[in-house]
Design a protein around this motif. Structure first.
Motif, PDB file in Angstrom:
ATOM      1  N   SER A  76       0.810  -1.224   0.000  1.00  0.00           N
ATOM      2  CA  SER A  76       0.000   0.000   0.000  1.00  0.00           C
ATOM      3  C   SER A  76       0.835   1.262   0.000  1.00  0.00           C
ATOM      4  CB  SER A  76      -0.948  -0.004   1.204  1.00  0.00           C
ATOM      5  OG  SER A  76      -0.199  -0.078   2.420  1.00  0.00           O
ATOM      6  N   LYS A  96       3.046   1.990  -2.210  1.00  0.00           N
ATOM      7  CA  LYS A  96       3.381   2.374  -3.585  1.00  0.00           C
ATOM      8  C   LYS A  96       2.129   2.290  -4.459  1.00  0.00           C
ATOM      9  CE  LYS A  96       8.146   0.670  -3.319  1.00  0.00           C
ATOM     10  NZ  LYS A  96       9.131  -0.266  -3.906  1.00  0.00           N
ATOM     11  N   LYS A  97       2.043   3.228  -5.394  1.00  0.00           N
ATOM     12  CA  LYS A  97       0.904   3.246  -6.308  1.00  0.00           C
ATOM     13  C   LYS A  97       1.400   3.552  -7.720  1.00  0.00           C
ATOM     14  CE  LYS A  97      -3.148   4.488  -5.059  1.00  0.00           C
ATOM     15  NZ  LYS A  97      -4.388   5.204  -4.620  1.00  0.00           N
ATOM     16  N   CYS A  98       0.848   2.828  -8.707  1.00  0.00           N
ATOM     17  CA  CYS A  98       1.240   3.025 -10.108  1.00  0.00           C
ATOM     18  C   CYS A  98       0.663   4.340 -10.627  1.00  0.00           C
ATOM     19  CB  CYS A  98       0.736   1.856 -10.960  1.00  0.00           C
ATOM     20  SG  CYS A  98       1.102   2.049 -12.726  1.00  0.00           S
ATOM     21  N   GLU A  99       1.534   5.167 -11.172  1.00  0.00           N
ATOM     22  CA  GLU A  99       1.090   6.452 -11.706  1.00  0.00           C
ATOM     23  C   GLU A  99       0.311   6.290 -13.010  1.00  0.00           C
ATOM     24  OE1 GLU A  99       4.525   8.871 -12.129  1.00  0.00           O
ATOM     25  OE2 GLU A  99       4.893   9.041  -9.963  1.00  0.00           O
ATOM     26  N   ILE A 100       0.533   5.161 -13.673  1.00  0.00           N
ATOM     27  CA  ILE A 100      -0.152   4.933 -14.952  1.00  0.00           C
ATOM     28  C   ILE A 100      -1.550   4.380 -14.744  1.00  0.00           C
ATOM     29  CG2 ILE A 100      -0.070   3.667 -17.140  1.00  0.00           C
ATOM     30  CD1 ILE A 100       2.975   3.611 -16.860  1.00  0.00           C
ATOM     31  N   HIS A 101      -1.674   3.382 -13.855  1.00  0.00           N
ATOM     32  CA  HIS A 101      -2.946   2.678 -13.696  1.00  0.00           C
ATOM     33  C   HIS A 101      -3.665   3.010 -12.390  1.00  0.00           C
ATOM     34  CE1 HIS A 101      -0.512   0.037 -16.431  1.00  0.00           C
ATOM     35  NE2 HIS A 101      -1.611   0.197 -17.148  1.00  0.00           N
ATOM     36  N   ASN A 102      -3.058   3.863 -11.552  1.00  0.00           N
ATOM     37  CA  ASN A 102      -3.663   4.298 -10.289  1.00  0.00           C
ATOM     38  C   ASN A 102      -4.068   3.117  -9.415  1.00  0.00           C
ATOM     39  OD1 ASN A 102      -4.516   6.270  -8.467  1.00  0.00           O
ATOM     40  ND2 ASN A 102      -6.649   6.183  -9.218  1.00  0.00           N
ATOM     41  N   THR A 103      -3.172   2.148  -9.320  1.00  0.00           N
ATOM     42  CA  THR A 103      -3.433   0.977  -8.484  1.00  0.00           C
ATOM     43  C   THR A 103      -2.238   0.727  -7.575  1.00  0.00           C
ATOM     44  OG1 THR A 103      -4.004  -1.379  -8.514  1.00  0.00           O
ATOM     45  CG2 THR A 103      -2.479  -0.612 -10.180  1.00  0.00           C
ATOM     46  N   ASN A 104      -2.498   0.132  -6.395  1.00  0.00           N
ATOM     47  CA  ASN A 104      -1.416  -0.187  -5.476  1.00  0.00           C
ATOM     48  C   ASN A 104      -0.514  -1.264  -6.068  1.00  0.00           C
ATOM     49  OD1 ASN A 104      -2.202   1.634  -3.507  1.00  0.00           O
ATOM     50  ND2 ASN A 104      -3.454   0.126  -2.392  1.00  0.00           N
ATOM     51  N   CYS A 110       3.406  -2.890 -10.102  1.00  0.00           N
ATOM     52  CA  CYS A 110       2.020  -2.693 -10.524  1.00  0.00           C
ATOM     53  C   CYS A 110       1.582  -3.975 -11.229  1.00  0.00           C
ATOM     54  CB  CYS A 110       1.914  -1.503 -11.466  1.00  0.00           C
ATOM     55  SG  CYS A 110       0.319  -1.417 -12.348  1.00  0.00           S
TER      56      CYS A 110
END
Length: 286
Positions: free
Chosen positions: A17, A19-27, A42
């Motif tokens: 939790s 880290k979050k993907c900047e491309i897909h907005n998912t943890n 991701c």
């Protein structure tokens, strides 16, 4: 490789939790290869990367298959009358005079240039049979097939046998050796040998001309090869090929029509035997 879905299902879904993907907005998630390294990814980016790897692997397999297919063209699709020619190599061509030594060196240079990707045509000519024209031609094409670009396809075609097979297909619906088959095959390969041009007419020492049909087939092949390299071996002289005017002013037509010859004699390199003699006859005792 285990399917990606199976890998996801079999792995412990340990989310990161922090880290979050900047491309897909998912943890991020600790994926199967991240469990031991402590790295998280991701899951969507990881899936896309694995899919790309699979795609690239399949592409390489297809490319390798195409390369093998092209490499095998020489062995699988060549039409050769004299099976001893299949064994020809530069090492087995043993010169017995200065001319043969020069011609062997010239042929080796031609092979090297073809390996480097140069595009030109080579004519190997001698009025005498059995001096080694076909041997040198096969040696060149074998060298290119082995040491040239992996995607280069090579082919050796005995012209007389090709014409026999084409004519034999006229009354044989099961034969694959149609005019279209040969014109397509000979037009597509990167390096083609047309062996013993003129022999398809019968006696090369007569004044007989090639039939219009034969000229048309050959012209179709040469038309398709304007940007490719072709090696031609023949016992025909330049005069017999192109036509000439004798001392009495009489015009003698060439073996083939002018259109075919003009296509065949573009950007040519010549290897000519003038002094060598037939090596094949043996003493028969009479």
């Amino acid at each position: 490789m285990e399917p990606i879905k199976g890998q996801l299902q079999s792995a412990m879904l340990n989310w990161d939790s922090s880290k979050k993907c900047e491309i897909h907005n998912t943890n991020f998630l600790f994926m199967p290869d991240g469990e031991e390294t402590g790295e998280s990814y991701c899951p969507i980016c990881w899936r896309d990367a694995e899919t790309k790897k699979l795609s690239e692997s399949f592409s390489r397999q297809i490319l390798d298959g195409d390369r093998v297919k092209k490499h095998n063209t020489l062995v699988k699709k060549s039409i050769i009358q004299d099976n001893t020619i299949k064994l020809a190599t530069f090492d087995k061509f043993q010169p017995i005079n200065a001319e043969e030594k020069r011609n062997k060196e010239h042929a080796m240079n031609v092979a090297m240039r073809y390996c480097e990707g140069e595009v030109f045509n080579t004519w190997i000519q001698s009025s005498e049979t059995g001096v080694g024209k076909s041997h040198l031609a096969m040696s060149i094409v074998k060298t290119v097939n082995q040491f040239g670009n992996q995607e280069t396809s090579c082919l050796f075609i005995d012209v007389a046998r090709m014409m026999e097979l084409i004519k034999g297909s006229f009354n044989n619906d099961d034969s694959i050796y149609t005019e279209e088959y040969f014109t397509t095959l000979c037009g597509e390969v990167d390096l083609l040998v047309l062996d013993d041009l003129g022999a398809e007419t019968g006696d090369i020492y007569s004044t007989k001309r090639a039939s219009e049909y034969t000229s048309n087939v050959l012209r179709s092949i040469f038309n398709a090869r304007q940007d490719k390299s072709t090696i031609v071996t023949t016992n025909l002289s330049g005069k017999r090929l192109t036509g000439y005017v004798d001392k009495e002013g009489k015009h003698h037509a060439g073996m083939y029509d002018k259109k075919m010859i003009s296509r065949a004699m573009v950007n040519i390199e010549s290897i000519v035997f003038k002094e060598s003699v037939d090596k094949r006859p043996s003493k028969v005792g009479f």
